[in-house]
Motif scaffolding. Structure first.
Motif, PDB file in Angstrom:
ATOM      1  N   LEU A 205      -7.858 -11.011  -4.751  1.00 20.12           N
ATOM      2  CA  LEU A 205      -7.414 -10.587  -6.077  1.00 20.12           C
ATOM      3  C   LEU A 205      -5.909 -10.329  -6.056  1.00 20.12           C
ATOM      4  CD1 LEU A 205     -10.126  -8.106  -7.411  1.00 20.12           C
ATOM      5  CD2 LEU A 205      -9.923 -10.561  -7.762  1.00 20.12           C
ATOM      6  N   SER A 206      -5.266 -10.612  -7.191  1.00 17.02           N
ATOM      7  CA  SER A 206      -3.850 -10.285  -7.302  1.00 17.02           C
ATOM      8  C   SER A 206      -3.721  -8.803  -7.663  1.00 17.02           C
ATOM      9  CB  SER A 206      -3.201 -11.144  -8.383  1.00 17.02           C
ATOM     10  OG  SER A 206      -3.609 -10.707  -9.654  1.00 17.02           O
ATOM     11  N   VAL A 207      -2.481  -8.311  -7.586  1.00 22.18           N
ATOM     12  CA  VAL A 207      -2.224  -6.911  -7.912  1.00 22.18           C
ATOM     13  C   VAL A 207      -2.655  -6.634  -9.353  1.00 22.18           C
ATOM     14  CG1 VAL A 207      -0.402  -5.209  -8.231  1.00 22.18           C
ATOM     15  CG2 VAL A 207      -0.395  -6.692  -6.219  1.00 22.18           C
ATOM     16  N   LEU A 208      -2.279  -7.543 -10.246  1.00 24.21           N
ATOM     17  CA  LEU A 208      -2.628  -7.347 -11.655  1.00 24.21           C
ATOM     18  C   LEU A 208      -4.144  -7.325 -11.852  1.00 24.21           C
ATOM     19  CD1 LEU A 208      -1.390  -7.178 -14.560  1.00 24.21           C
ATOM     20  CD2 LEU A 208      -1.874  -9.611 -14.737  1.00 24.21           C
ATOM     21  N   GLU A 209      -4.823  -8.273 -11.206  1.00 28.37           N
ATOM     22  CA  GLU A 209      -6.288  -8.323 -11.347  1.00 28.37           C
ATOM     23  C   GLU A 209      -6.933  -7.047 -10.806  1.00 28.37           C
ATOM     24  OE1 GLU A 209      -7.651 -12.960 -11.094  1.00 28.37           O
ATOM     25  OE2 GLU A 209      -6.883 -12.044  -9.259  1.00 28.37           O
TER      26      GLU A 209
ATOM     27  N   LEU B  75       5.142  -0.791  -9.219  1.00 33.62           N
ATOM     28  CA  LEU B  75       4.729  -2.090  -8.687  1.00 33.62           C
ATOM     29  C   LEU B  75       4.949  -3.198  -9.722  1.00 33.62           C
ATOM     30  CD1 LEU B  75       1.368  -1.133  -6.900  1.00 33.62           C
ATOM     31  CD2 LEU B  75       3.509  -1.750  -5.801  1.00 33.62           C
ATOM     32  N   GLY B  76       5.800  -2.913 -10.712  1.00 37.15           N
ATOM     33  CA  GLY B  76       5.999  -3.859 -11.814  1.00 37.15           C
ATOM     34  C   GLY B  76       6.353  -5.258 -11.354  1.00 37.15           C
ATOM     35  N   SER B  77       7.135  -5.347 -10.277  1.00 34.43           N
ATOM     36  CA  SER B  77       7.592  -6.672  -9.847  1.00 34.43           C
ATOM     37  C   SER B  77       6.568  -7.381  -8.958  1.00 34.43           C
ATOM     38  CB  SER B  77       8.900  -6.528  -9.076  1.00 34.43           C
ATOM     39  OG  SER B  77       8.674  -5.687  -7.963  1.00 34.43           O
ATOM     40  N   ARG B  78       5.485  -6.667  -8.576  1.00 29.87           N
ATOM     41  CA  ARG B  78       4.539  -7.267  -7.625  1.00 29.87           C
ATOM     42  C   ARG B  78       3.260  -7.763  -8.289  1.00 29.87           C
ATOM     43  NH1 ARG B  78       5.419  -5.715  -2.284  1.00 29.87           N
ATOM     44  NH2 ARG B  78       4.183  -7.573  -1.935  1.00 29.87           N
ATOM     45  N   SER B  79       3.222  -7.783  -9.632  1.00 30.95           N
ATOM     46  CA  SER B  79       1.943  -7.991 -10.312  1.00 30.95           C
ATOM     47  C   SER B  79       1.272  -9.308  -9.934  1.00 30.95           C
ATOM     48  CB  SER B  79       2.121  -7.915 -11.826  1.00 30.95           C
ATOM     49  OG  SER B  79       2.967  -8.969 -12.253  1.00 30.95           O
ATOM     50  N   ARG B  80       2.065 -10.346  -9.611  1.00 29.79           N
ATOM     51  CA  ARG B  80       1.455 -11.647  -9.299  1.00 29.79           C
ATOM     52  C   ARG B  80       1.094 -11.795  -7.831  1.00 29.79           C
ATOM     53  NH1 ARG B  80      -0.480 -13.316 -13.726  1.00 29.79           N
ATOM     54  NH2 ARG B  80       0.856 -12.609 -15.408  1.00 29.79           N
ATOM     55  N   ASP B  81       1.538 -10.850  -6.996  1.00 33.03           N
ATOM     56  CA  ASP B  81       1.270 -10.978  -5.553  1.00 33.03           C
ATOM     57  C   ASP B  81      -0.188 -10.684  -5.246  1.00 33.03           C
ATOM     58  OD1 ASP B  81       3.899 -11.465  -5.401  1.00 33.03           O
ATOM     59  OD2 ASP B  81       4.470  -9.530  -4.541  1.00 33.03           O
TER      60      ASP B  81
ATOM     61  N   ASP C  65      -1.348  -8.253   0.308  1.00 27.05           N
ATOM     62  CA  ASP C  65      -0.013  -8.358   0.880  1.00 27.05           C
ATOM     63  C   ASP C  65       0.802  -7.084   0.690  1.00 27.05           C
ATOM     64  OD1 ASP C  65      -0.624 -10.858   1.681  1.00 27.05           O
ATOM     65  OD2 ASP C  65       0.381 -11.896   0.034  1.00 27.05           O
ATOM     66  N   LEU C  66       0.252  -6.117  -0.036  1.00 29.62           N
ATOM     67  CA  LEU C  66       0.988  -4.866  -0.256  1.00 29.62           C
ATOM     68  C   LEU C  66       0.996  -4.024   1.018  1.00 29.62           C
ATOM     69  CD1 LEU C  66      -0.362  -3.730  -3.758  1.00 29.62           C
ATOM     70  CD2 LEU C  66       1.743  -4.944  -3.239  1.00 29.62           C
ATOM     71  N   SER C  67       2.028  -3.178   1.143  1.00 31.01           N
ATOM     72  CA  SER C  67       2.061  -2.255   2.278  1.00 31.01           C
ATOM     73  C   SER C  67       1.055  -1.136   2.025  1.00 31.01           C
ATOM     74  CB  SER C  67       3.456  -1.660   2.420  1.00 31.01           C
ATOM     75  OG  SER C  67       3.698  -0.772   1.356  1.00 31.01           O
TER      76      SER C  67
ATOM     77  N   GLY D 244      -0.391   0.018  -1.462  1.00 29.81           N
ATOM     78  CA  GLY D 244      -1.828  -0.039  -1.707  1.00 29.81           C
ATOM     79  C   GLY D 244      -2.320   1.247  -2.355  1.00 29.81           C
ATOM     80  N   ARG D 245      -1.791   2.386  -1.866  1.00 30.64           N
ATOM     81  CA  ARG D 245      -2.152   3.683  -2.461  1.00 30.64           C
ATOM     82  C   ARG D 245      -1.695   3.741  -3.915  1.00 30.64           C
ATOM     83  NH1 ARG D 245      -6.242   6.118   0.035  1.00 30.64           N
ATOM     84  NH2 ARG D 245      -5.874   6.273   2.272  1.00 30.64           N
ATOM     85  N   SER D 246      -0.489   3.261  -4.156  1.00 35.84           N
ATOM     86  CA  SER D 246       0.021   3.261  -5.540  1.00 35.84           C
ATOM     87  C   SER D 246      -0.871   2.406  -6.419  1.00 35.84           C
ATOM     88  CB  SER D 246       1.450   2.719  -5.588  1.00 35.84           C
ATOM     89  OG  SER D 246       2.277   3.475  -4.747  1.00 35.84           O
ATOM     90  N   LEU D 247      -1.353   1.279  -5.842  1.00 36.82           N
ATOM     91  CA  LEU D 247      -2.236   0.406  -6.610  1.00 36.82           C
ATOM     92  C   LEU D 247      -3.532   1.135  -6.967  1.00 36.82           C
ATOM     93  CD1 LEU D 247      -2.810  -2.371  -7.775  1.00 36.82           C
ATOM     94  CD2 LEU D 247      -3.645  -3.085  -5.549  1.00 36.82           C
ATOM     95  N   GLU D 248      -4.038   1.937  -6.002  1.00 35.09           N
ATOM     96  CA  GLU D 248      -5.251   2.714  -6.289  1.00 35.09           C
ATOM     97  C   GLU D 248      -5.007   3.691  -7.435  1.00 35.09           C
ATOM     98  OE1 GLU D 248      -6.455   4.582  -2.700  1.00 35.09           O
ATOM     99  OE2 GLU D 248      -7.796   2.924  -2.186  1.00 35.09           O
ATOM    100  N   ILE D 249      -3.827   4.325  -7.403  1.00 35.61           N
ATOM    101  CA  ILE D 249      -3.496   5.247  -8.497  1.00 35.61           C
ATOM    102  C   ILE D 249      -3.462   4.463  -9.804  1.00 35.61           C
ATOM    103  CG2 ILE D 249      -1.764   6.854  -9.399  1.00 35.61           C
ATOM    104  CD1 ILE D 249      -2.746   8.021  -6.905  1.00 35.61           C
ATOM    105  N   ALA D 250      -2.881   3.249  -9.748  1.00 35.28           N
ATOM    106  CA  ALA D 250      -2.813   2.437 -10.962  1.00 35.28           C
ATOM    107  C   ALA D 250      -4.223   2.128 -11.480  1.00 35.28           C
ATOM    108  CB  ALA D 250      -2.072   1.127 -10.675  1.00 35.28           C
TER     109      ALA D 250
END
Lengths: 290, 302, 269
Positions: free
Chosen positions: C95-99, C143-149, C153-155, C159-165
């Protein structure tokens, strides 16, 4: 009733041997070895084929067990080790063992043909009387032999370096690796050992029941059922469940319906599994926790 | 059989298998739930179709629909019970289910016991006959269904539904904690697998005009798992590739008589060892070929 | 509504004779960070599991928004405004960051199955609205600039920030964080503290299980201390810092003689 219990106990002991194999291999390697039952076929038919060449009985038995061990080692080093090394995805190793079972079955069909064979009895064939019924003493030997094997296995696991290594691996593979134990070697040992025990099971049952190229599928299935019903990874659980399963099958066949005995036994186990997801002996699995 | 009829027939079988594998791929590949009960649903479809048409003399197309509806209801009920189990327990439960169904079918009189049910009538819809005599129409129908199914699964996989399935497959707790009703999604996938399994089973019965319990034995489970894994678990075209290879390969290496099975199964094993992600993802596995050479590499083990 | 949004009343839970939770009563209100500390095995993670519906308590009650939620499944609790993170965080493969953020909006999807699979307009409208919102959330967590990654691949910290998101995407009112800064460096901890405070300013109530004292004291409004399944003390951070009970429970009696928690607690490690 009593003879039924004894027949069931005899067959159940072989399920227990196979179930113990499932348990120990799973604990040591983390892989469910669906080919566990094929070792029973290899043992029984291997011994039969060698015996047909006219060699002494003891050597034939050794050859059968040796063939089973070889089958286990080939499975481990040729099929599973490369898969584990490559971090194979998902259930690939488990499915590989399922296909290995098919390969062994095909091989046996090609080698021994489709006709079932019976090993000649390996001990004085006396009958004994229990409550008015004749029972072959072979069943007693089978039970004794299985008890000795499983007892021996228990001692190996508790008292030898190898056994302690396997148990350490079972508890925590990563840490035991850091402590200098090789999961590859221990996995091979566990697989070889349990293949040998499965082979002995084959030799034992081979003189009571006809063994054919595909017997391993049935014994594998019931051994697997025993291992899971007993709480996957629990050795005593697998043994107890295996014996109970053998007895249950005989009783169902006699008192309910011989045609549906397999189906009933399986459905009953399904029910047990749904009510007690951790197996009979296992602790209740905590809801949705790993 | 002449060459072209033979290949037409093989094509029909391939498509029929592929339908079941596409369904199996949804539950096992996407939702990550080991389901070894495919043969049970093939049996529900096959016997359902046979009993409706032969025993009860129902119109074949209605028999096909009823067999599928029955399988969908059964799979929903079984799914609600069984899918509370996880991992090896689920594997064992579904395996048990498959064996229990096959051995009951072998014993019961309604399924024709060990003999099975012969003389299943051809499926006719209006003027079109999909039976043995006119394999071209069956061929068209079966491959049409396969293509529609692949497209639907591809669309579903790329949608939030597919994402929820994959989330359940890889991290079930996370799925629950993000509000995915995991049981509902797993049951939905199980029903898809059950319904398509039944469709495949009924079509196979229609094509061969015959059902018996050895069509659903444990060795058939192995064949179906082999098709799924050889093609590639969780890939979109994998099920079709797997079904194609498994049905065509034995014909290609004919002339070995008894050894054919052994060679075919050995080749499957080799494919799984060499390409554990399946031939549909062969490029991914090619990168780790060097680990096939045994060296002191065990440190890679997790 | 004056009652706290989340309230546990005398929760108890035993595993094979060991009391993992004994009579635990605590509250978390909107706009508050309630930290839970205590030695390993004190029952903190069990409490999180029980509140989030993964384990059933033997006795006691859990109120969420004034309603008892005992026996509710985790996914039903999400709809009532409860979200949690896990100690071990592995991004979902493929999955991508956005997904990944869109996964968090699962409960806010309303398009029918048919609309969704066939991508009919009803689904597409909802989808673009959700993607817009997911991008907004990603910008908020940095993580605005990483949405398509790809998510994997996140550190670790990203990854924690993504969980918060994901949690923000569920629109949760109460958030349970299980050791969110484990294994992070000082800069990353600072970023996560900002995120937690941001959640609080948005009106979320946060129950935080953590060992990292520097982090706790930079975000917590209230601290409860657990030991052997019980809450042994609870209060403002300053009070907890000076509490004798806490010092013996959390750090063992030997530390008591060495000048108390303050020394240990003051720094980040």
């Amino acid at each position: 009733m009593v003879p039924l219990l004894i027949f069931g106990f005899g067959i159940g002991c072989v399920y227990a041997l196979v179930g113990a194999g499932f348990s120990l291999v799973f604990k040591t390697t983390g892989i469910v070895n669906f080919a566990q039952g094929s070792f029973v076929t290899l043992g029984a038919l291997g011994a039969y084929a060698v015996l047909a060449e006219g060699v002494p009985y003891a050597i034939a038995v050794l050859a059968g067990v040796g063939l089973a061990v070889a089958g286990g080692l080939i499975l481990w080093y040729v099929v599973l080790t490369p898969l584990i090394m490559r971090d194979a995805p998902g259930y690939a190793p488990n499915i590989a063992t399922l296909v290995y079972l098919a390969v062994v079955t095909d091989l046996m069909l090609l080698w021994q043909g489709a006709n079932p064979n019976l090993l000649p009895v390996w001990a004085p064939q006396t009958q004994f009387h229990v409550l008015g019924a004749n029972v072959s003493i072979m069943y007693l030997y089978v039970v004794l032999a299985a008890a000795v094997l499983l007892g021996g296995l228990g001692i190996v696991l508790r008292a030898t370096r190898l056994g302690i290594g396997m148990r350490a691996c079972a508890v925590d593979r990563e840490t035991s690796q850091l402590l200098g134990l090789s999961p590859r070697l221990l996995g091979g040992m566990a697989m070889g050992l349990m293949a040998g025990i499965g082979g002995v099971g084959g030799v034992l049952i081979g003189s009571l029941q006809y063994a054919a190229y595909d017997s391993g599928v049935t014994f594998g299935l019931y051994g697997f059922v025993a291992a899971v019903a007993g709480g996957f990874g629990s050795l005593p659980g697998a043994v107890i469940a295996g014996v109970l399963l053998g007895i249950l099958q005989e009783l169902l066949a006699r008192y309910v319906s011989s045609d549906f005995s397999d189906a009933f036994a399986l459905i009953l186990l399904l029910c047990i599994l749904v009510v007690r997801p951790g197996g009979l002996m296992g602790a209740r699995i905590r809801f949705m926790s790993r | 059989m002449t060459g072209s009829t033979f290949w037409l027939y093989t094509g029909c079988i391939t498509a029929t298998y592929a339908i079941a594998i596409i369904g199996l791929n949804v539950i096992a590949g996407l939702a990550g739930q080991v389901n070894l009960a495919t043969t049970a649903f093939l049996a529900f479809g096959g016997y359902g179709y046979a009993i409706y048409t032969v025993t009860l003399h129902i119109e074949p197309w209605l028999g096909l629909v009823l067999a599928m509806v029955g399988a969908v209801i059964i799979s929903a009920v079984l799914g609600l019970i069984l899918l509370r189990l996880r991992g090896y327990y689920l594997a064992m439960a579904t395996f048990t289910l498959a064996i229990a169904v096959a051995s009951s079918a072998n014993a019961a009189s309604i399924t024709g016991g060990a003999v099975g049910i012969p003389d299943i009538p051809p499926l006719t819809v209006g003027p079109i006959d999909f039976g043995l005599g006119s394999q071209l129409s069956f061929y068209g129908l079966a491959w049409g269904i396969v293509i529609v199914l692949v497209l639907l699964v591809w669309l579903a996989n790329a949608s939030p539904i597919g994402r929820a399935w994959r989330l359940i497959g890889s991290r079930e707790e996370l799925a629950m904690s993000l509000g995915v009703s995991t049981l509902k999604y797993k049951v939905a996938a199980f029903v898809v697998a059950g319904g398509l399994g039944a469709l495949s089973g009924a079509m196979y019965a229609e094509l061969t005009t015959y059902v018996s319990s050895d069509l659903y034995s444990s060795s058939v489970i192995v064949v179906f798992m082999a098709m799924l894994f050889v093609g590639g678990l969780g890939t979109m075209w994998g099920p079709v590739i797997g079904a194609l290879i498994v049905t065509v390969l034995p014909s290609l290496i004919g002339g070995l008589q008894g050894a054919t099975l052994l060679v075919v199964d050995s080749l499957f094993l080799a494919v799984i060892v060499l390409f554990p992600s399946g031939l549909g993802m062969a490029w991914r596995d090619a990168r780790t070929f060097r680990y096939l050479v045994p060296r002191r590499l065990w440190s890679r083990e997790k | 509504m004056n009652a706290p949004y989340l309230e546990t009343r005398s929760l108890s839970k035993a595993f094979g004779g060991v009391n993992a939770l004994a009579d635990v009563s605590l509250t978390v209100d909107r706009g508050e960070v309630h930290a839970l500390i205590g030695p390993n095995g004190a029952g903190k993670s069990t409490l999180i599991s029980v509140i989030s519906g993964f384990e059933r308590p033997d006795s006691g009650d859990i109120l969420l928004g004034g309603k008892s939620v005992i026996g509710r499944r985790p996914y039903d609790l999400v709809r009532l405004g409860l979200a949690r993170t896990f100690q071990s965080s592995r991004p979902v493969v493929g999955l991508s960051v956005l997904e990944s953020v869109l996964l968090g909006m699962h409960i806010h999807r309303h398009a029918s199955v048919l609309d969704t699979i066939l991508r009919l307009p009803a689904y597409r409208r909802e989808r673009s609205r959700q993607e817009q919102r997911a991008l907004d959330i990603l910008r908020t967590v940095g993580l605005g600039s990483r949405s398509r990654d790809r998510a994997r691949d996140l550190s670790g910290a990203q990854g924690r920030s993504l969980e918060i998101a994901q949690i923000v995407a569920t629109e949760a009112v109460i958030v349970l964080l299980d050791e969110p800064v484990a294994g992070m460096g000082a800069t990353e901890i600072g970023l996560l503290a900002d995120l937690v405070l941001h959640l609080r300013s948005e009106g979320c109530g946060i129950l935080l299980v953590e060992h990292e004292m520097g982090f706790i004291f930079s975000v917590a409004d209230r601290i409860s201390v657990m030991d052997f399944g019980r809450v042994v003390d609870s209060g403002r951070p300053q009070a907890i810092r000076e509490s004798k009970v806490v010092q013996s429970a959390y750090l063992g009696s030997s530390y008591e003689q060495q000048g108390g928690v303050a020394d240990v607690v003051g720094g980040s490690e």
